[in-house]
Design a protein around this motif. Structure first.
Motif, PDB file in Angstrom:
ATOM      1  N   GLN A  84       0.855  -1.186   0.000  1.00 52.94           N
ATOM      2  CA  GLN A  84       0.000   0.000   0.000  1.00 52.94           C
ATOM      3  C   GLN A  84       0.893   1.239   0.000  1.00 52.94           C
ATOM      4  N   THR A  85       0.808   2.035  -1.069  1.00 52.72           N
ATOM      5  CA  THR A  85       1.679   3.194  -1.214  1.00 52.72           C
ATOM      6  C   THR A  85       1.005   4.453  -0.676  1.00 52.72           C
ATOM      7  N   PHE A  86       1.850   5.413  -0.222  1.00 53.61           N
ATOM      8  CA  PHE A  86       1.368   6.666   0.353  1.00 53.61           C
ATOM      9  C   PHE A  86       1.995   7.828  -0.408  1.00 53.61           C
ATOM     10  N   SER A  87       1.189   8.863  -0.638  1.00 56.21           N
ATOM     11  CA  SER A  87       1.731  10.068  -1.255  1.00 56.21           C
ATOM     12  C   SER A  87       2.507  10.863  -0.207  1.00 56.21           C
ATOM     13  N   SER A  88       3.220  11.887  -0.688  1.00 56.05           N
ATOM     14  CA  SER A  88       4.024  12.684   0.236  1.00 56.05           C
ATOM     15  C   SER A  88       3.156  13.479   1.197  1.00 56.05           C
ATOM     16  N   GLN A  89       1.872  13.715   0.830  1.00 55.80           N
ATOM     17  CA  GLN A  89       0.985  14.472   1.706  1.00 55.80           C
ATOM     18  C   GLN A  89       0.210  13.587   2.684  1.00 55.80           C
ATOM     19  N   GLU A  90       0.210  12.266   2.443  1.00 52.75           N
ATOM     20  CA  GLU A  90      -0.573  11.367   3.288  1.00 52.75           C
ATOM     21  C   GLU A  90       0.230  10.936   4.507  1.00 52.75           C
ATOM     22  N   LYS A  91      -0.445  10.868   5.659  1.00 53.73           N
ATOM     23  CA  LYS A  91       0.200  10.404   6.872  1.00 53.73           C
ATOM     24  C   LYS A  91       0.234   8.881   6.891  1.00 53.73           C
ATOM     25  N   LEU A  92       1.363   8.345   7.363  1.00 52.69           N
ATOM     26  CA  LEU A  92       1.497   6.890   7.490  1.00 52.69           C
ATOM     27  C   LEU A  92       0.823   6.454   8.782  1.00 52.69           C
TER      28      LEU A  92
ATOM     29  N   VAL B 106      -0.454  -7.074  14.183  1.00 57.63           N
ATOM     30  CA  VAL B 106       0.982  -7.148  14.459  1.00 57.63           C
ATOM     31  C   VAL B 106       1.708  -6.237  13.477  1.00 57.63           C
ATOM     32  N   VAL B 107       2.485  -5.283  14.017  1.00 57.63           N
ATOM     33  CA  VAL B 107       3.259  -4.365  13.182  1.00 57.63           C
ATOM     34  C   VAL B 107       4.733  -4.751  13.296  1.00 57.63           C
ATOM     35  N   LYS B 108       5.333  -5.138  12.157  1.00 59.23           N
ATOM     36  CA  LYS B 108       6.749  -5.511  12.120  1.00 59.23           C
ATOM     37  C   LYS B 108       7.530  -4.345  11.522  1.00 59.23           C
ATOM     38  N   MET B 109       8.400  -3.744  12.337  1.00 66.72           N
ATOM     39  CA  MET B 109       9.146  -2.551  11.945  1.00 66.72           C
ATOM     40  C   MET B 109      10.325  -2.919  11.030  1.00 66.72           C
ATOM     41  N   PRO B 110      10.809  -1.949  10.238  1.00 67.07           N
ATOM     42  CA  PRO B 110      11.981  -2.222   9.383  1.00 67.07           C
ATOM     43  C   PRO B 110      13.224  -2.612  10.166  1.00 67.07           C
ATOM     44  N   ASP B 111      13.323  -2.175  11.439  1.00 69.32           N
ATOM     45  CA  ASP B 111      14.504  -2.532  12.242  1.00 69.32           C
ATOM     46  C   ASP B 111      14.386  -3.902  12.885  1.00 69.32           C
ATOM     47  N   GLY B 112      13.289  -4.633  12.597  1.00 73.16           N
ATOM     48  CA  GLY B 112      13.112  -5.982  13.127  1.00 73.16           C
ATOM     49  C   GLY B 112      12.264  -6.058  14.374  1.00 73.16           C
ATOM     50  N   SER B 113      11.957  -4.926  15.022  1.00 75.39           N
ATOM     51  CA  SER B 113      11.125  -4.950  16.217  1.00 75.39           C
ATOM     52  C   SER B 113       9.666  -5.207  15.849  1.00 75.39           C
ATOM     53  N   VAL B 114       8.929  -5.730  16.808  1.00 75.57           N
ATOM     54  CA  VAL B 114       7.537  -6.133  16.578  1.00 75.57           C
ATOM     55  C   VAL B 114       6.649  -5.509  17.642  1.00 75.57           C
ATOM     56  N   GLN B 115       5.484  -5.005  17.235  1.00 72.30           N
ATOM     57  CA  GLN B 115       4.501  -4.438  18.157  1.00 72.30           C
ATOM     58  C   GLN B 115       3.159  -5.115  17.920  1.00 72.30           C
TER      59      GLN B 115
ATOM     60  N   ARG C 178      -9.112   4.135  17.387  1.00 74.13           N
ATOM     61  CA  ARG C 178      -8.176   5.266  17.316  1.00 74.13           C
ATOM     62  C   ARG C 178      -7.027   4.975  16.350  1.00 74.13           C
ATOM     63  N   ALA C 179      -7.313   4.173  15.329  1.00 71.30           N
ATOM     64  CA  ALA C 179      -6.269   3.784  14.379  1.00 71.30           C
ATOM     65  C   ALA C 179      -5.722   4.984  13.621  1.00 71.30           C
ATOM     66  N   HIS C 180      -6.529   6.067  13.506  1.00 70.49           N
ATOM     67  CA  HIS C 180      -6.057   7.249  12.798  1.00 70.49           C
ATOM     68  C   HIS C 180      -4.980   7.988  13.589  1.00 70.49           C
ATOM     69  N   GLU C 181      -4.823   7.657  14.876  1.00 67.87           N
ATOM     70  CA  GLU C 181      -3.814   8.310  15.700  1.00 67.87           C
ATOM     71  C   GLU C 181      -2.507   7.516  15.754  1.00 67.87           C
ATOM     72  N   ILE C 182      -2.533   6.277  15.286  1.00 60.23           N
ATOM     73  CA  ILE C 182      -1.363   5.392  15.393  1.00 60.23           C
ATOM     74  C   ILE C 182      -0.539   5.498  14.119  1.00 60.23           C
ATOM     75  N   GLU C 183       0.682   5.999  14.242  1.00 58.69           N
ATOM     76  CA  GLU C 183       1.578   6.121  13.099  1.00 58.69           C
ATOM     77  C   GLU C 183       2.344   4.813  12.883  1.00 58.69           C
TER      78      GLU C 183
ATOM     79  N   SER D 235       7.009  -0.694   6.868  1.00 62.68           N
ATOM     80  CA  SER D 235       6.644  -1.694   7.880  1.00 62.68           C
ATOM     81  C   SER D 235       5.733  -2.751   7.261  1.00 62.68           C
ATOM     82  N   ILE D 236       5.543  -3.829   8.029  1.00 64.13           N
ATOM     83  CA  ILE D 236       4.602  -4.893   7.647  1.00 64.13           C
ATOM     84  C   ILE D 236       3.501  -4.924   8.696  1.00 64.13           C
ATOM     85  N   VAL D 237       2.265  -4.713   8.266  1.00 64.92           N
ATOM     86  CA  VAL D 237       1.110  -4.758   9.164  1.00 64.92           C
ATOM     87  C   VAL D 237       0.355  -6.053   8.883  1.00 64.92           C
TER      88      VAL D 237
END
Length: 920
Positions: free
Chosen positions: A273-281, A305-314, A323-328, A333-335
Motif C-alpha cells: 500500500q503506497t502513500f503520497s508525500s501528503q498522506e500520513k502513514l 501485528v506491526v513488524k518494523m523495518p529494524d526488526g522490532s515487533v509491536q 483510534r487507528a487514525h492516531e497510530i503512526e 513496515s509490515i502490518v
C-alpha cells in the motif's frame, strides 16, 4: 419477402467477413454457465495459443470468438449436457509501432484508425526543433527499408508520400548532431539540443507535468559552467523565477523516497500500500487502502501485528481500531491483521447438506449442533445410523439425537454419517425383490412372511439362504409364530410356491424364473429368460455347489436353486501427467491395455506444439515396475501392453527447456520452448521477435557454472543451457532482477542503499531460504543466511541478478494431490506445509484437512495433519517438521483411513525409488 431475406443473408455474410479475429496478446473470457472448472480468463500467448482443460495449449489466434465458442462447446459437451458457453474479448492487445533513434518508444496505434506518419507526428507533438533529422527518416516494414523526407510537413503541411502505418512498423528518426546539449537527470531523463535563448522554464515545459510524488521538485540542483545551485522548480513553473541556460548545463531532480506499508492477513486487498508525500502513514489509512475491516468482520479480529523495518515487533489489540487514525506506522513496515481461526468441519454421507460446514462464533462446536445444522436424510438414519469422526471415533446417532450424549469437534474434522439399511433379497413372491426393513420393524423371517402376505396353503416352503448355508422352514410355523427365525442383513429368502413350474436364481442375479406347465426347464432357457444373452459376462453357475456347463442346454429340475456369479471387471489405477487420473474399470467386453486405458481417461498429453507433454509410462504390479514405455509411441500406436487387475500405471511429465530473459526491448520473464523448437540462441531471439534497432547486441549468459558475454551475430548460433539467465541490454541503473526458488522471474525498481531484504519483501518472498546467489557483472556471490532477517545486512546494486536457491540435505516423499509429486530434498526445519509448497502446492482435488504424515516410512506411525488454514487463511494448529525418510500423502478423499491409502503409497514409492535420479 424474398428480397428481405436475401438482404439479410448478404448482411450476415458481410458481418462475418469483417468479424474481429483474436490476436496475440488479446485477453479473452470463456464462461461456461455454472461450471467454474471450465470458466477462465486467459491471455493469448505469443505463439497464438491459450491453455484450456482437455484441449491443452490450443491455437486461437486468427479465429473469431464464435469459432472459439464452437471449439469449446465441442469439448465441454463431452462432460456436460447442453452447456451454455460465452466467449468474448476482455482486453484487446496493443498494436505497436516502434520509434527508434532520437525517440525510443513503442506507440500503440490500435485506437487510431487510418494513422499515417504525419498524423503520428501530430499525436506526438513533434516540432521542427525536436532534435530530429527529418530529411532522413526511415520506415522499416517486413525487412524492407523506405527512406522518407518529411521536412516539408513542417513548412507546407504535407509530404509527398504520407505512409499509412501498420502494426510492427519501425520508424527510425535519426537525431540531429549538435556539439552541445543540456541534460536532465535523476527522477526524469532528458537530453535537449542547446539553442540560443533556452531557459530553465522552457526546458521544464519539455519535460511535461512534474510529479511531486516521484520527484523532489522543491530542491533540484542546477549546474551551469561548473557552478551548482539549488532551485525550487515550483517557482520556475509558476513564472516567478527563470534561469537562462548555457551549453552543457545539467539539471538534477532528486527522486523522492518511496513511502509504503505491507498490509497482509485478514483484509480484502492484502499487499503493498503506497502513500503520497501528503498522506500520513497511519494504521487507519493503511487498513483503508487494503480494503478495510467491516463491522461484521471485527468479531473475527484477534490482533494486529506491526513488524518494523529494524526488526522490532509491536502487537496491538482489536480495540485500537477506534483510534487507528492516531497510530503512526513506520515507513516500509509490515502490518499483519490476524483473525481468529474459522471453525468448520467436513460432512459426507446420509445428510441433507454435505461438504464444508461453517460454525458461527457463538455456536457450540459439537456433533449435536452439527447434526441440527445439516439435517439427517430420514428417521432410519437417526435410529440406526452412525457418525464416524476422522475414521477413528464411532458413535450411534440415536445416542446423540435422542439422548443427552454429545461429542466436541475440532477444526477440520471429517465426519461421515453412515447408515446401512437392513436389506433382504426376496425371490419367488409377487412382491419380491429388495426388501428394506425400517428401524421400527422386527428383523425376523416371521415378520417378512407376514409382510409378504404369504398364504400357507399355496407355499410349499420358505428357504433362507445365508452365504453357503440353506435353511428350510414350514410357512405355517413362521406365520403362526411357532418358531422365530432372526434375519441378518443381505439374507436371501426363497418362497417356493406349491406346484410352480419354476426355478430360483440367487447370487449376482436374483430372479424367480417361471415356465409354462408343460414347458421344459433347461439352463439355456433360464439364461435367456433373465437376459444373460452375453455368456462372456458369466463367471460360473452352480447347482448344489457343483458347477454347470452354461454353454450347453442341460435340463434343470423344477424348484432348483441356481447360484449365478458374474465376472468382476479389471480395475487399474492411473496417475501422473494425463488428461484425467483415477481408477478405471474394464468391462468383460473391453480390452484391458494401455491404449484403452488412456482413451478412457481422455488421452495422453502429447504434441510438438506443447511445452509440457507426457513422457514415460510405467506399469507397476505387485510393488514392482514390470514395464516401461514411451508415451509418444503409445500415442502413435507403435507400443501397447496388456494390463492386469490391480495394476498401477504412472505417467511422467517431460518439462520444456526454458531460460530467464531480462533486458531492454525484449520480453522479460521465463521463456519456454515447445517440444519441437530448437533450444538455441537463434530460436530464442526469434521468439523475442529479434533484437530491435538501438538495442545493444551484447548478450550475457549466466549458467550454473559460469558467466559468458558475447556479441550476437545473425550468422552464428549456439546451444543454450536449460534454466540459464540471458541478459540483453539490461537497465543497470534502476532495476534488480530476481529469480525465485520456484523459478518465477521478477524485477524490482530500486534506489541507492537498498538492501537484499527489501528486494525479497517486494517480491513477496517470505520463506527462510538459506542460500542466495547474486550475479554482479561477470562475478557470482553466494550468500549463506540463517534466516531472512539477515538479508538486511546485504546491499544490492542496480543490474544485480538475485537467484534464490534451496539446498536441502535430506530426502522425503510428497505424494498424492500435489502438483509435482515425488521425492523432495529437505532443509533444516522443513515442515509438512513447506514440503507441499515445494511440491507445487495442493491440487483442486486435495483434501487439505486430512494430510497424512507417515513418520520414517509407510510402516511408521501415521499422523493426521490439518492444513485447511493454508487454503482458507485460517490458523494452522500443527505443522510438524519433517525428517529424512518421512512420507507426506495428500489424499483426495477425507473419509479413507491411513491404512486404506497404503497400497497406493507403496506403488508410488516403488515408482519414485526406481526412476528418481536422486537414488541412481
Amino acid at each position: 419477402m424474398v428480397r428481405r431475406l436475401m438482404l439479410l443473408l448478404m448482411f450476415s455474410i458481410w458481418v462475418l467477413s469483417f468479424a474481429y479475429t483474436v490476436r496475440v496478446g488479446d485477453t479473452i473470457a470463456i464462461e461456461v454457465f455454472q461450471q467454474p472448472d471450465f470458466t477462465r480468463t486467459v491471455k493469448v500467448a505469443f505463439d497464438g495459443t491459450i491453455p484450456y482443460p482437455y484441449l491443452g495449449n490450443v491455437k486461437v489466434a486468427g479465429m473469431t470468438v464464435e469459432q472459439i465458442k464452437e471449439m469449446v462447446e465441442h469439448v465441454v459437451r463431452k462432460f456436460i449436457r447442453e452447456p451454455e458457453v460465452t466467449v468474448y474479448v476482455v482486453e484487446y492487445a496493443p498494436m505497436y509501432v516502434y520509434l527508434q533513434g532520437a525517440l525510443n518508444h513503442a506507440i500503440d496505434i490500435s485506437s487510431y484508425p487510418d494513422l499515417t506518419l504525419t498524423k503520428l507526428f501530430s499525436i506526438l507533438n513533434l516540432a521542427i526543433d525536436s532534435g530530429i533529422d527529418y530529411e532522413n527518416v526511415q520506415l522499416v516494414r517486413d525487412g524492407r527499408v523506405q527512406n522518407l523526407n518529411v521536412l516539408p510537413f513542417f513548412f507546407e503541411g504535407k509530404i509527398e508520400n504520407d505512409v499509412p502505418l501498420q502494426e510492427g512498423d519501425r520508424i527510425h528518426l535519426p537525431p540531429l548532431k549538435y556539439e552541445k546539449t543540456v541534460q536532465v537527470g535523476g527522477a526524469y531523463s532528458l537530453i535537449e539540443n542547446y539553442v540560443p535563448g533556452l531557459t530553465l522554464r522552457t526546458l521544464l515545459l519539455k519535460l511535461g507535468e512534474l510529479d511531486e510524488e516521484k520527484a523532489v521538485v522543491e530542491s533540484a540542483q542546477l549546474s551551469i559552467d561548473g557552478e551548482t545551485k539549488t532551485i525550487d522548480l515550483r517557482k520556475v513553473l509558476d513564472g516567478s523565477l527563470d534561469v537562462p541556460l548555457r551549453p552543457g548545463a545539467f539539471l538534477y531532480i532528486p527522486k523522492r523516497e518511496e513511502r509504503y506499508v505491507y498490509v497482509v492477513g485478514f483484509v480484502p486487498s492484502p499487499g503493498l500500500q503506497t502513500f503520497s508525500s501528503q498522506e500520513k502513514l497511519t494504521l487507519a489509512l493503511a487498513l483503508a487502502k487494503a480494503g478495510g475491516i467491516s463491522k461484521g468482520d471485527e468479531k473475527w479480529l484477534e490482533k494486529i501485528v506491526v513488524k518494523m523495518p529494524d526488526g522490532s515487533v509491536q502487537e496491538l489489540s482489536p480495540s485500537v481500531l477506534a483510534r487507528a487514525h492516531e497510530i503512526e506506522v513506520p515507513n516500509r513496515s509490515i502490518v499483519e491483521v490476524v483473525r481468529y481461526p474459522e471453525f468448520y468441519v467436513y460432512v459426507q454421507g446420509a445428510v441433507k447438506t454435505k461438504g464444508r460446514i461453517d460454525f458461527e462464533p457463538n455456536e457450540k462446536r459439537t456433533l449435536k449442533t452439527l447434526i441440527n445444522k445439516v439435517g439427517l436424510e430420514n428417521p432410519n438414519v437417526e435410529w440406526e445410523g452412525k457418525a464416524q469422526i476422522n475414521n477413528t471415533v464411532v458413535v450411534d446417532l440415536k445416542d446423540i439425537v435422542h439422548a443427552d450424549r454429545d461429542i466436541p469437534l475440532s477444526l477440520g474434522d471429517s465426519i461421515l454419517i453412515s447408515y446401512e439399511p437392513f436389506i433382504v433379497n426376496v425371490v419367488g413372491a409377487p412382491d419380491g425383490g429388495i426388501l428394506e426393513l425400517n428401524y421400527y420393524e422386527p428383523k425376523t423371517l416371521n415378520y417378512v412372511a407376514k409382510k409378504l402376505s404369504l398364504q400357507p396353503e399355496s407355499v410349499e416352503s420358505v428357504v433362507l439362504i445365508r452365504e453357503k448355508t440353506t435353511f428350510v422352514y414350514d410357512p405355517r410355523e413362521l406365520i403362526e409364530g411357532r418358531i422365530e427365525v432372526p434375519l441378518q442383513r443381505f439374507d436371501t429368502v426363497l418362497i417356493k410356491q406349491i406346484g410352480a413350474n419354476a426355478v430360483y436364481l440367487v447370487g449376482d442375479v436374483s430372479s424367480y424364473v417361471t415356465f409354462e406347465l408343460n414347458e421344459p426347464i433347461t439352463l439355456q432357457r433360464i439364461i435367456a429368460k433373465v437376459g444373460l444373452n452375453d455368456l462372456k459376462k458369466i463367471e460360473k453357475i452352480t447347482l448344489n455347489e457343483k458347477p454347470l456347463d452354461y454353454t450347453k442346454d442341460v435340463p434343470i429340475e423344477r424348484g432348483a436353486i441356481l447360484k449365478v456369479e458374474l465376472k468382476e471387471p479389471i480395475r487399474v489405477t492411473a496417475m501422473g501427467y494425463l488428461r484425467n487420473t483415477g481408477r478405471v474399470e474394464f468391462d468383460h467386453h473391453e480390452t484391458a491395455d494401455l491404449k484403452t486405458l488412456f482413451a478412457k481417461l481422455g488421452g495422453l498429453i502429447v504434441g510438438p506444439e506443447l511445452y509440457y507433454v507426457s513422457d514415460k509410462v510405467f506399469i507397476m504390479r505387485e510393488n514392482k515396475i514390470v514395464a516401461q514405455y514411451d508415451a509418444q509411441n503409445i500415442f502413435m500406436g507403435v507400443e501397447n501392453a496388456t494390463l492386469q487387475d490391480g495394476d498401477f500405471v504412472y505417467v511422467t511429465v517431460k518439462e520444456p527447456n526454458q531460460v530467464y530473459v531480462f533486458g531492454k526491448g525484449v520480453e522479460n520473464g521465463l521463456i519456454k520452448f515447445t517440444q519441437a523448437e530448437e533450444f538455441d540462441l537463434r530460436t530464442l531471439i526469434g521468439k523475442l521477435r529479434g533484437i530491435k534497432e538501438g538495442i545493444s547486441r551484447k548478450i550475457t549468459i549466466v549458467t550454473d557454472r559460469d558467466v559468458e558475454t558475447l556479441v550476437w551475430d545473425e550468422y552464428a548460433n549456439r546451444r543454450l543451457v536449460n534454466k540459464s539467465i540471458i541478459l540483453f541490454d539490461v537497465d543497470r541503473e534502476n532495476y534488480v532482477y530476481l529469480i525465485k526458488a520456484d523459478g518465477t522471474p521478477d524485477m524490482a525498481y530500486i534506489d541507492e542503499n537498498t538492501t537484499l531484504y527489501e528486494i525479497l519483501m517486494k517480491a513477496g518472498v517470505d520463506k527462510n531460504y538459506r542460500r542466495i546467489e547474486i550475479t554482479r557483472g561477470t562475478e557470482k556471490h553466494l550468500l549463506e543466511l540463517k534466516d531472512l532477517a539477515q538479508a538486511r545486512s546485504y546491499a544490492v546494486k542496480p543490474g544485480d541478478v538475485v537467484k534464490i536457491l534451496d539446498v536441502p540435505q535430506n530426502f522425503a516423499y510428497v505424494l498424492g494431490e500435489v502438483n509435482r509429486p515425488g521425492i523432495i530434498k529437505l532443509t533444516e526445519g522443513t515442515t509438512v506445509l513447506q514440503a507441499i509448497i515445494q511440491s507445487g502446492y495442493f491440487t483442486n482435488k486435495a483434501a487439505a484437512s486430512s494430510v497424512w504424515l507417515y513418520k520414517g516410512g509407510v510402516g511408521g506411525k501415521p499422523i493426521r495433519v490439518n492444513l485447511t488454514g493454508a487454503i482458507g487463511g485460517g490458523k494452522i494448529e500443527y505443522d510438524p517438521v519433517l525428517e529424512s525418510g518421512d512420507i507426506v500423502f495428500v489424499p483426495s478423499d477425507i473419509f479413507k483411513t491411513a491404512l486404506e491409502w497404503i497400497p497406493v503409497i507403496n506403488n508410488l514409492i516403488v515408482f519414485y525409488n526406481n526412476i528418481s535420479e536422486l537414488f541412481k
